[in-house]
Motif scaffolding. Sequence first.
Motif, mmCIF file in Angstrom:
data_model
loop_
_atom_site.group_PDB
_atom_site.id
_atom_site.type_symbol
_atom_site.label_atom_id
_atom_site.label_comp_id
_atom_site.label_asym_id
_atom_site.label_seq_id
_atom_site.Cartn_x
_atom_site.Cartn_y
_atom_site.Cartn_z
ATOM 1 N N LYS A 61 53.035 2.872 41.240
ATOM 2 C CA LYS A 61 52.176 1.778 40.787
ATOM 3 C C LYS A 61 52.371 1.631 39.289
ATOM 4 C CE LYS A 61 47.321 0.248 41.114
ATOM 5 N NZ LYS A 61 45.945 0.670 41.535
ATOM 6 N N VAL A 62 52.744 0.427 38.816
ATOM 7 C CA VAL A 62 53.141 0.278 37.422
ATOM 8 C C VAL A 62 52.231 -0.694 36.684
ATOM 9 C CG1 VAL A 62 55.546 0.799 37.998
ATOM 10 C CG2 VAL A 62 54.807 -1.586 37.858
ATOM 11 N N PHE A 63 52.141 -0.479 35.374
ATOM 12 C CA PHE A 63 51.416 -1.379 34.478
ATOM 13 C C PHE A 63 52.291 -1.589 33.256
ATOM 14 C CE2 PHE A 63 48.266 -2.850 31.414
ATOM 15 C CZ PHE A 63 47.445 -3.655 32.201
ATOM 16 N N ILE A 64 52.558 -2.858 32.937
ATOM 17 C CA ILE A 64 53.510 -3.185 31.882
ATOM 18 C C ILE A 64 52.877 -4.065 30.810
ATOM 19 C CG2 ILE A 64 55.441 -3.016 33.506
ATOM 20 C CD1 ILE A 64 55.540 -6.100 33.558
ATOM 21 N N CYS A 65 53.596 -4.243 29.723
ATOM 22 C CA CYS A 65 53.158 -5.205 28.708
ATOM 23 C C CYS A 65 54.369 -5.848 28.055
ATOM 24 C CB CYS A 65 52.270 -4.547 27.650
ATOM 25 S SG CYS A 65 53.167 -3.573 26.408
ATOM 26 N N GLY A 66 54.125 -6.995 27.448
ATOM 27 C CA GLY A 66 55.115 -7.706 26.670
ATOM 28 C C GLY A 66 54.376 -8.703 25.798
ATOM 29 N N HIS A 67 55.112 -9.469 24.989
ATOM 30 C CA HIS A 67 54.418 -10.409 24.115
ATOM 31 C C HIS A 67 54.681 -11.863 24.481
ATOM 32 C CE1 HIS A 67 58.238 -10.804 21.991
ATOM 33 N NE2 HIS A 67 58.261 -9.496 21.838
ATOM 34 N N ASP A 68 55.240 -12.107 25.681
ATOM 35 C CA ASP A 68 55.502 -13.473 26.131
ATOM 36 C C ASP A 68 54.946 -13.647 27.541
ATOM 37 O OD1 ASP A 68 57.444 -15.410 27.760
ATOM 38 O OD2 ASP A 68 57.491 -16.022 25.651
ATOM 39 N N ALA A 69 54.074 -14.623 27.715
ATOM 40 C CA ALA A 69 53.409 -14.828 29.008
ATOM 41 C C ALA A 69 54.403 -15.181 30.114
ATOM 42 C CB ALA A 69 52.352 -15.923 28.885
ATOM 43 N N GLY A 70 55.423 -15.965 29.775
ATOM 44 C CA GLY A 70 56.419 -16.329 30.769
ATOM 45 C C GLY A 70 57.213 -15.138 31.253
ATOM 46 N N ILE A 113 50.499 -8.553 25.070
ATOM 47 C CA ILE A 113 49.913 -7.882 23.907
ATOM 48 C C ILE A 113 51.026 -7.509 22.937
ATOM 49 C CG2 ILE A 113 50.047 -5.475 24.732
ATOM 50 C CD1 ILE A 113 47.079 -5.191 23.795
ATOM 51 N N ASP A 114 50.719 -7.459 21.662
ATOM 52 C CA ASP A 114 51.695 -7.081 20.640
ATOM 53 C C ASP A 114 51.331 -5.702 20.102
ATOM 54 O OD1 ASP A 114 53.496 -6.817 18.600
ATOM 55 O OD2 ASP A 114 52.991 -8.696 17.578
ATOM 56 N N LEU A 115 52.136 -4.702 20.434
ATOM 57 C CA LEU A 115 51.832 -3.332 20.052
ATOM 58 C C LEU A 115 52.114 -3.047 18.583
ATOM 59 C CD1 LEU A 115 53.126 -1.378 23.182
ATOM 60 C CD2 LEU A 115 50.831 -2.287 22.717
ATOM 61 N N ALA A 116 52.669 -4.027 17.861
ATOM 62 C CA ALA A 116 52.822 -3.845 16.416
ATOM 63 C C ALA A 116 51.471 -3.784 15.723
ATOM 64 C CB ALA A 116 53.669 -4.974 15.825
ATOM 65 N N ASN A 117 50.457 -4.367 16.347
ATOM 66 C CA ASN A 117 49.078 -4.212 15.874
ATOM 67 C C ASN A 117 48.567 -2.876 16.388
ATOM 68 O OD1 ASN A 117 46.289 -4.196 15.582
ATOM 69 N ND2 ASN A 117 46.059 -6.370 15.998
ATOM 70 N N PRO A 118 48.316 -1.905 15.527
ATOM 71 C CA PRO A 118 47.966 -0.560 15.999
ATOM 72 C C PRO A 118 46.726 -0.525 16.882
ATOM 73 C CG PRO A 118 47.586 -0.777 13.620
ATOM 74 C CD PRO A 118 48.361 -1.973 14.047
ATOM 75 N N ASP A 119 45.802 -1.447 16.693
ATOM 76 C CA ASP A 119 44.604 -1.472 17.532
ATOM 77 C C ASP A 119 44.934 -1.836 18.980
ATOM 78 O OD1 ASP A 119 43.024 -0.842 15.351
ATOM 79 O OD2 ASP A 119 42.613 -2.939 14.861
ATOM 80 N N ASN A 120 46.060 -2.513 19.187
ATOM 81 C CA ASN A 120 46.416 -2.957 20.532
ATOM 82 C C ASN A 120 46.982 -1.847 21.405
ATOM 83 O OD1 ASN A 120 45.570 -5.548 20.042
ATOM 84 N ND2 ASN A 120 47.612 -6.359 19.609
#
Length: 251
Positions: free
Chosen positions: A42-51, A71-78
Amino acid sequence: MTNTADAHTRMRPLKGRRAIISGGTTGIGRAIAVLLASEGVKVFICGHDAGHLADALARIREVGEGDGLVIDLANPDNVLAFFDAAEAYLGGIDVAVINAAVGAGGLTQMSEPELRYAIALDFTAYLLSAHAASSRMKPVSDLVLMGSMSAHVLGPSSTVYAGIKAGIAGFSEALRRELGPKGIKVSLIEPGKVGSNMQYPGLPDEKQRAMIAADEMLRAEDIAVGVHYLLTQPTRTVVQQLTIVPRGLEE
């Protein structure tokens, strides 16, 4: 009938495990997410483009189960927000693949904002992600860091990226010793040249396809197979570093 029970070490099953993959919407991260999902993870992913996220999740859900967010992980809070969302969806984290990164060139070729962004995403977010993952993991779990052969193949246009990836290599080796006694396996994968949008604009799609056909460039799926290998080894072992390069290209 020949007894071959001792011919191969026992492989750890992937089915039922829960994986968080940063940068899982394109390239290497997407290939890893699809392969693991096809094996029952079961996986959970992220990226910075909705498409890109929608495309990756559509493919993941064709072969298995997964979700994700933009989400943009360059923002440390993210970083913490990403891990909180993943843990809520997965119910726990057994595998963390820290992969999200942006390309970077020579120091004098980059503006200060570009430099700060590359450091934030490619280095700071890696350490923060490892911190968030390790605090949530129980024995025996796997933490995989995506490095690069750029840490060893040095050139005037790779100053920043090479420096960051060399730092990740050192961090990975020390972290393996720190987390090993706690039941967390830490591995570093260092790919050579891989076909992806990180190769733009120098290597457009047509050139990348030609290089892959000539065995001078890897496909993202080749790196995913390497992750599969790491995650299926016995609990007593750690593959601390895995280097994967194209057969037909001098790295």
